[in-house]
Write a protein that holds these residues in place. Sequence first.
Motif, mmCIF file in Angstrom:
data_model
loop_
_atom_site.group_PDB
_atom_site.id
_atom_site.type_symbol
_atom_site.label_atom_id
_atom_site.label_comp_id
_atom_site.label_asym_id
_atom_site.label_seq_id
_atom_site.Cartn_x
_atom_site.Cartn_y
_atom_site.Cartn_z
ATOM 1 N N VAL A 1 0.847 -1.199 0.000
ATOM 2 C CA VAL A 1 0.000 0.000 0.000
ATOM 3 C C VAL A 1 0.877 1.241 0.000
ATOM 4 N N PHE A 2 0.613 2.129 -0.943
ATOM 5 C CA PHE A 2 1.195 3.469 -0.902
ATOM 6 C C PHE A 2 0.027 4.407 -0.642
ATOM 7 N N ASP A 3 0.174 5.228 0.398
ATOM 8 C CA ASP A 3 -0.981 5.895 0.987
ATOM 9 C C ASP A 3 -0.861 7.417 0.887
ATOM 10 N N GLY A 35 4.069 6.332 1.730
ATOM 11 C CA GLY A 35 2.989 7.291 1.556
ATOM 12 C C GLY A 35 3.459 8.719 1.690
ATOM 13 N N THR A 60 8.807 3.614 -7.369
ATOM 14 C CA THR A 60 8.588 2.250 -7.853
ATOM 15 C C THR A 60 9.637 1.300 -7.294
ATOM 16 N N LEU A 119 8.899 0.424 -3.724
ATOM 17 C CA LEU A 119 7.772 -0.502 -3.581
ATOM 18 C C LEU A 119 8.180 -1.919 -4.002
ATOM 19 N N GLY A 140 -7.451 5.697 -4.796
ATOM 20 C CA GLY A 140 -6.419 5.053 -3.989
ATOM 21 C C GLY A 140 -6.773 5.235 -2.534
ATOM 22 N N HIS A 148 -1.584 0.895 -4.763
ATOM 23 C CA HIS A 148 -0.482 1.830 -5.049
ATOM 24 C C HIS A 148 -0.373 2.254 -6.507
ATOM 25 N N TRP A 157 -1.546 5.792 -7.570
ATOM 26 C CA TRP A 157 -0.685 6.858 -7.043
ATOM 27 C C TRP A 157 0.615 6.956 -7.842
ATOM 28 N N VAL A 158 1.190 5.805 -8.154
ATOM 29 C CA VAL A 158 2.460 5.816 -8.889
ATOM 30 C C VAL A 158 2.263 6.476 -10.254
#
Length: 353
Positions: A9-11, A54, A119, A122, A297, A339, A342-343
Amino acid sequence: MASRRNPPVFDGHNDTLLRVFPPSRDTRGRDFFERSESGHLDLPRAWEGGFGGGFFAVFVPNPRTGSEPSQAPTTGTLPQPLELPYARSVAFRLAAGLFKLERDSGGSLKVVRTAGELTHCLDTGVLAAVLHFEGAEAIDPELDALEVFYQAGLRSLGLVWSRPNAFAEGVPFRFPSSPDTGPGLTDRGRALVRACNELGIAVDLSHLNERGFWDVAEVSTAPLVATHSNAHALCPTPRNLTDRQLDAIRDSDGMVGLNFSVSFLREDGGRDADTPIETMVRHLEYLAERVGIERVGLGSDFDGATIPREIGDVTGLPRLLEALRARGYGEEDLRRIAHGNWVRVLGKTWCTP
Ligand SMILES: [Zn+2]
């Protein structure tokens, strides 16, 4: 039941820096590297919850009341504006705090400045931190501080928190209410948006009032982004986005991060942690229907809000992903929500690949 491997998860939003480096030096901060029972986010719990990183917010609390995001006044009036020197000193403390975390992390946390770095983090399990300002009070009218903070690593900036400043005006914590609560951007606010576009700093629309939102939509050349807001149609707080605002976000190929704050999820706007995960799923579904699954997201508001007890803290993220699976979301959709979106949007917004 064997749990499937979740995408990291990227928040879109946390207020953890404020908990780890409280501006008032008499308050002891939490140790980010030690597992705590209080608050929502630290490194051991991030690993457990599959939190890959995040936006780490630099939020400047009111110097007198120490009011923080979670303790925002609910009187319906806007908090007082801040003085530049005070705001800048707190911004230095919190931004420096994030860089210290990076240095002390032994390679476990990295402040990311490009989509490639994000990237890579992650993919390799390094916690990716985006330096974000929640409110532009630390930025002078000449925007010199913007240049300097950009060079340091600033990659996202909300023009306002829920108060007025030299650039724009935020929404009050009033319920129910339309987000159309005050004047739009000042000339300086427009100049700030242009400067962010030029440097490649994301302009965050969460907390901005509706007139300000439309001014940014007019001026900005970047995808429109609201890092931590929900659907106004389901919870009529001014912190949430109306259908028209969501349509504009879709048309710009921007995105919305789902806010876990129960006050922005519940129909009644109440601060009750006994709010089921289904309420979160309902908002996410509504947002996805309106803007497209490629444009939603997460934007948890960890360490800045009362969140559903079933989530509890960052270790509850797998329960949200599981609830989405149960609702019929496929693995590719989950990857986008977790994620991927967002990326993509940050990649389009940041000038450096
Ligand atoms: Zn916020």
